[in-house]
Every structure is written in C-alpha cells, then in structure tokens.
Design a protein around this motif. Structure first.
Motif, PDB file in Angstrom:
ATOM      1  N   PRO A 165      -4.506  -6.629 -98.602  1.00  0.00           N
ATOM      2  CA  PRO A 165      -5.952  -6.824 -98.740  1.00  0.00           C
ATOM      3  C   PRO A 165      -6.480  -7.792 -97.684  1.00  0.00           C
ATOM      4  CG  PRO A 165      -4.915  -6.873-100.891  1.00  0.00           C
ATOM      5  CD  PRO A 165      -3.798  -6.848 -99.872  1.00  0.00           C
TER       6      PRO A 165
ATOM      7  N   ASN B 264     -16.486  -2.626 -92.102  1.00  0.00           N
ATOM      8  CA  ASN B 264     -16.511  -4.064 -92.404  1.00  0.00           C
ATOM      9  C   ASN B 264     -17.938  -4.513 -92.754  1.00  0.00           C
ATOM     10  OD1 ASN B 264     -17.711  -4.018 -89.872  1.00  0.00           O
ATOM     11  ND2 ASN B 264     -15.944  -4.903 -88.835  1.00  0.00           N
ATOM     12  N   ASP B 265     -18.630  -3.652 -93.499  1.00  0.00           N
ATOM     13  CA  ASP B 265     -19.972  -3.937 -94.019  1.00  0.00           C
ATOM     14  C   ASP B 265     -20.984  -4.260 -92.929  1.00  0.00           C
ATOM     15  OD1 ASP B 265     -21.658  -3.891 -96.240  1.00  0.00           O
ATOM     16  OD2 ASP B 265     -21.552  -6.059 -96.496  1.00  0.00           O
TER      17      ASP B 265
ATOM     18  N   CYS C  60      -9.442  -3.114 -98.954  1.00  0.00           N
ATOM     19  CA  CYS C  60     -10.026  -3.700-100.176  1.00  0.00           C
ATOM     20  C   CYS C  60      -8.977  -4.462-100.970  1.00  0.00           C
ATOM     21  CB  CYS C  60     -10.640  -2.608-101.037  1.00  0.00           C
ATOM     22  SG  CYS C  60     -12.031  -1.777-100.251  1.00  0.00           S
ATOM     23  N   GLU C  61      -9.446  -5.170-101.986  1.00  0.00           N
ATOM     24  CA  GLU C  61      -8.568  -6.033-102.780  1.00  0.00           C
ATOM     25  C   GLU C  61      -7.468  -5.277-103.515  1.00  0.00           C
ATOM     26  OE1 GLU C  61     -11.879  -4.554-105.154  1.00  0.00           O
ATOM     27  OE2 GLU C  61     -11.899  -5.749-103.334  1.00  0.00           O
ATOM     28  N   ASP C  62      -7.615  -3.961-103.717  1.00  0.00           N
ATOM     29  CA  ASP C  62      -6.567  -3.193-104.396  1.00  0.00           C
ATOM     30  C   ASP C  62      -5.396  -2.864-103.478  1.00  0.00           C
ATOM     31  OD1 ASP C  62      -7.532  -1.173-102.755  1.00  0.00           O
ATOM     32  OD2 ASP C  62      -8.314   0.047-104.396  1.00  0.00           O
TER      33      ASP C  62
ATOM     34  N   SER D 233      -7.243   0.959-100.511  1.00  0.00           N
ATOM     35  CA  SER D 233      -8.471   1.635-100.119  1.00  0.00           C
ATOM     36  C   SER D 233      -9.287   0.804 -99.129  1.00  0.00           C
ATOM     37  CB  SER D 233      -9.328   1.956-101.351  1.00  0.00           C
ATOM     38  OG  SER D 233      -9.703   0.767-102.013  1.00  0.00           O
ATOM     39  N   VAL D 234     -10.244   1.485 -98.498  1.00  0.00           N
ATOM     40  CA  VAL D 234     -11.205   0.857 -97.593  1.00  0.00           C
ATOM     41  C   VAL D 234     -12.592   1.343 -98.007  1.00  0.00           C
ATOM     42  CG1 VAL D 234      -9.606   0.664 -95.655  1.00  0.00           C
ATOM     43  CG2 VAL D 234     -11.037   2.702 -95.867  1.00  0.00           C
ATOM     44  N   GLU D 235     -13.622   0.571 -97.650  1.00  0.00           N
ATOM     45  CA  GLU D 235     -14.989   1.012 -97.889  1.00  0.00           C
ATOM     46  C   GLU D 235     -15.660   1.258 -96.554  1.00  0.00           C
ATOM     47  OE1 GLU D 235     -17.619  -0.531-101.108  1.00  0.00           O
ATOM     48  OE2 GLU D 235     -18.879  -1.094 -99.397  1.00  0.00           O
TER      49      GLU D 235
ATOM     50  N   ARG E  65     -22.364   4.823 -98.531  1.00  0.00           N
ATOM     51  CA  ARG E  65     -21.156   4.003 -98.675  1.00  0.00           C
ATOM     52  C   ARG E  65     -20.129   4.775 -99.508  1.00  0.00           C
ATOM     53  NH1 ARG E  65     -22.780  -1.367 -97.388  1.00  0.00           N
ATOM     54  NH2 ARG E  65     -25.035  -1.552 -97.457  1.00  0.00           N
TER      55      ARG E  65
ATOM     56  N   ARG F 177     -16.010   4.304-100.955  1.00  0.00           N
ATOM     57  CA  ARG F 177     -14.702   3.642-101.057  1.00  0.00           C
ATOM     58  C   ARG F 177     -13.669   4.735-101.138  1.00  0.00           C
ATOM     59  NH1 ARG F 177     -13.451  -1.637-104.590  1.00  0.00           N
ATOM     60  NH2 ARG F 177     -11.358  -1.994-103.808  1.00  0.00           N
TER      61      ARG F 177
END
Length: 123
Positions: A12, A40-41, A77-79, A82-84, A117, A119
């Motif tokens: 992550p 990256n938002d 991502c924190e999991d 995955s990526v957003e 968006r 994920r």
C-alpha cells in the motif's frame, strides 16, 4: 494489468504502472481532443491515445471515441490489491470535466459530468 503475467506483491502506498482504456463523449457536436488519466488523485496526469473516432467532422462529433493509456502511474490502495484511477476528457472548445460534483450539485442530479473514478483490482 501489470506486464509479464507474474503475480506481484504490492505494498500500500507504492506506485505501480497500469494500463487503462475506455471511451469518452463531449456532447454538443464537439470532438474529444484529449483524455487524461491519473492514478494519484490528480497529482499527475498521463495522456491517453484516442484509438477510434478521432476522424469525426468538426461540429458533428456525435459518437463516442475510444482511448487507451498504456502506462499510468497509480498508487496502490490500502488493501494492497487495487488502485483507483480517474479520467477526464477535454473537448475541442477546451472544456474539461470538473474533479467532483461539489459546486455543480443539484437536487435532480443533472449535469454531473465530473471525473470518472474507478477502483480496480490489479492482476
């Protein structure tokens, strides 16, 4: 999809390269001239290549365009799986989609065309 078919353990917060593709439409007969993708938002953007539909006549671009971006830097991502990704289109009048519906929100939900968006689990 990450290259090579190998399974990679992701951490992550690390940045990985992913491929993205999709479709876009501008409305009003205007052509989509560019699609930008971020993992990256919005800190950085990668330009997508329009692969089909770019030959529509000016003022008469009524169809979707298809695009792909072969290398998008994306933060895991924190999991850890995955990526957003977010994407936005830019039309021939240089109109661009807003980052969120804040400021354009309304009770009926009309005219919400903010960044798309998604994920997505990376394999």
């Amino acid at each position: 999809r990450m290259g090579g078919g190998e399974k990679k353990n992701m951490v992550p917060g690390e940045t990985v390269m992913v491929k993205a593709s999709g479709w876009a439409w501008a409305g009003g007969g205007r052509k989509v001239v560019r699609v930008d993708v971020t993992g990256n938002d919005g800190a950085s953007w990668s330009n997508g290549d329009i692969t089909l539909g770019s030959n529509q006549p000016h003022g008469r671009a009524w169809a979707w365009v298809f695009w792909e971006c072969p290398a998008v830097p994306a933060v895991v991502c924190e999991d850890g799986t995955s990526v957003e990704l977010s994407c936005k289109a830019v039309d021939s009048s240089f109109n661009s989609q807003p980052g969120s519906s804040d400021g354009i929100w309304n009770v009926r939900g009309l005219a919400n065309n903010s960044w798309f968006r998604l994920r997505h689990r990376v394999v």
